[in-house]
Motif scaffolding. Sequence first.
Motif, short mmCIF file in Angstrom:
data_model
loop_
_atom_site.label_atom_id
_atom_site.label_comp_id
_atom_site.label_asym_id
_atom_site.label_seq_id
_atom_site.Cartn_x
_atom_site.Cartn_y
_atom_site.Cartn_z
N ILE A 52 -5.80 -3.72 -3.96
CA ILE A 52 -5.35 -4.09 -2.61
C ILE A 52 -6.57 -4.44 -1.77
O ILE A 52 -7.51 -3.65 -1.68
CB ILE A 52 -4.56 -2.94 -1.97
CG1 ILE A 52 -3.29 -2.65 -2.78
CG2 ILE A 52 -4.20 -3.27 -0.53
CD1 ILE A 52 -2.49 -1.46 -2.28
N LYS A 82 0.83 -1.21 0.00
CA LYS A 82 0.00 0.00 0.00
C LYS A 82 0.86 1.25 0.00
O LYS A 82 0.57 2.23 -0.71
CB LYS A 82 -0.92 -0.02 1.23
CG LYS A 82 -1.92 1.12 1.28
CD LYS A 82 -2.83 0.98 2.49
CE LYS A 82 -3.83 2.13 2.56
NZ LYS A 82 -4.71 2.01 3.76
N THR A 116 -3.41 0.17 -6.44
CA THR A 116 -4.29 0.60 -5.34
C THR A 116 -5.69 0.00 -5.40
O THR A 116 -6.19 -0.51 -4.38
CB THR A 116 -4.38 2.13 -5.31
OG1 THR A 116 -3.06 2.67 -5.14
CG2 THR A 116 -5.26 2.60 -4.17
#
Length: 438
Positions: free
Chosen positions: A255, A186, A252
């Motif tokens: 995730i 992240k 992103t």
Amino acid sequence: MSDASIRDSIHHRRDLLRLFGAAGIGLTATACADDESESEPPYDGPFYVVVNASGGWDTTYLMDPKGVGGINRLYDNGDILTEGEIKFAPTSKHITEGMSNEDFFARYAKELLVLNGLDYSVNNHSPCSRYMATGHLDSAAYPTFAALVAACRGPECPLSFLTFGNYSATANLVPMARVPYIQSLKLLANADSVHGATQHPYHDDFASDRIEQTLAKQNQRSATRSSLPRQKRAESMLYAAQWNSQSLSRITPHIPKSVPKDPLSQQAEIALASFKAGVCVSANLTVGQFDSHQKNDEDQMKLLPRLLASIDYLLRRAEELQIREKLVLVMQSEMGRTPNYNNGDGKDHWSIGSIMFLGPGIRGNRVIGATDDAQMPHPFDPQSLSLNPENGIRVRPEHIHIALRELAGVADHPFAERFPFKVAETEKLADLWGIGET
């Protein structure tokens, strides 16, 4: 936005470069890049995952069942089960968590290729791990298959070769990327945000555009002036950090919001998110503690179901991310366990084992090779792939790696040709993957 603010932001990029370096992310850029440059297009597959059961799994409790001679203490010969063409050990009555063999093979047998009777030649962890990973027993210079295929198919990807342990040599063909936790991923994916939180970017869009324009112009100026190679490379890497930052931001959306508890499933999430974002080609996943010198049955009945559950998780998540049809999966261990128990109810190292494959270009519901009741390999004909005790060969890791390179379409790549295998043409496994069969 002032020039001083832009300079401060560029210093932040240098911090970003250090973060990328810690993860082993490859940073390459063309020295003459200009402000019209764009980040590399996403890599669209195929993707390669090698799952390592580190320590040595007991194949008689998985895909090479033996119910005679005291090889196991949990089932008899008549208890052995079959799904399609694949025989397997019954485990549902002996596990408390994870996935039973019954459930695993019911779900995946039609896609699985099993090879039994693989000859590791030695039974020591270090050389066996290297041998299985690279196909070469005696040289530490060879790259792993996962590293080689990443270097051949997507060297420009920021996370081209992800590894979570086990033997991971790259032969300097491609950077080795380590992203141990989902939170680490992240942070990398959202490096332009405070603590990786996308709702708290360091700069608004206008400021970010100014920073990118300034970096591009700075890089263009450095390309036209004379400087030492080391300085030029450092400047190029700094500029590459900008573009890799943009590429990594594609991770992103993929995730997961909830993190699985199982470590191997966490590794799978990191790899799959990177695959989906087009920034990764291959991943080397690892789960350990299979070295069951004490209480073999107890340990293997804990570890094998967890392994199968994690593989199931990997495949189901790949389906959700719509990349399942592009995923090639290799399931292996660096050795097997002996056909007899020691005084501690454990099993020691054994140089004969098995390997499983699944994915595009691999015809499933097949078993190649076999072992006898003493868990010794039956030689087989490399051309017909049928058992041939008199004139057959023992299959070794180099035979597997030659076939894997062909499957991946990299056998003739210059990188692969730098690391050849000494296997006669007559010994190469003809149509191991079954694509020539009807």
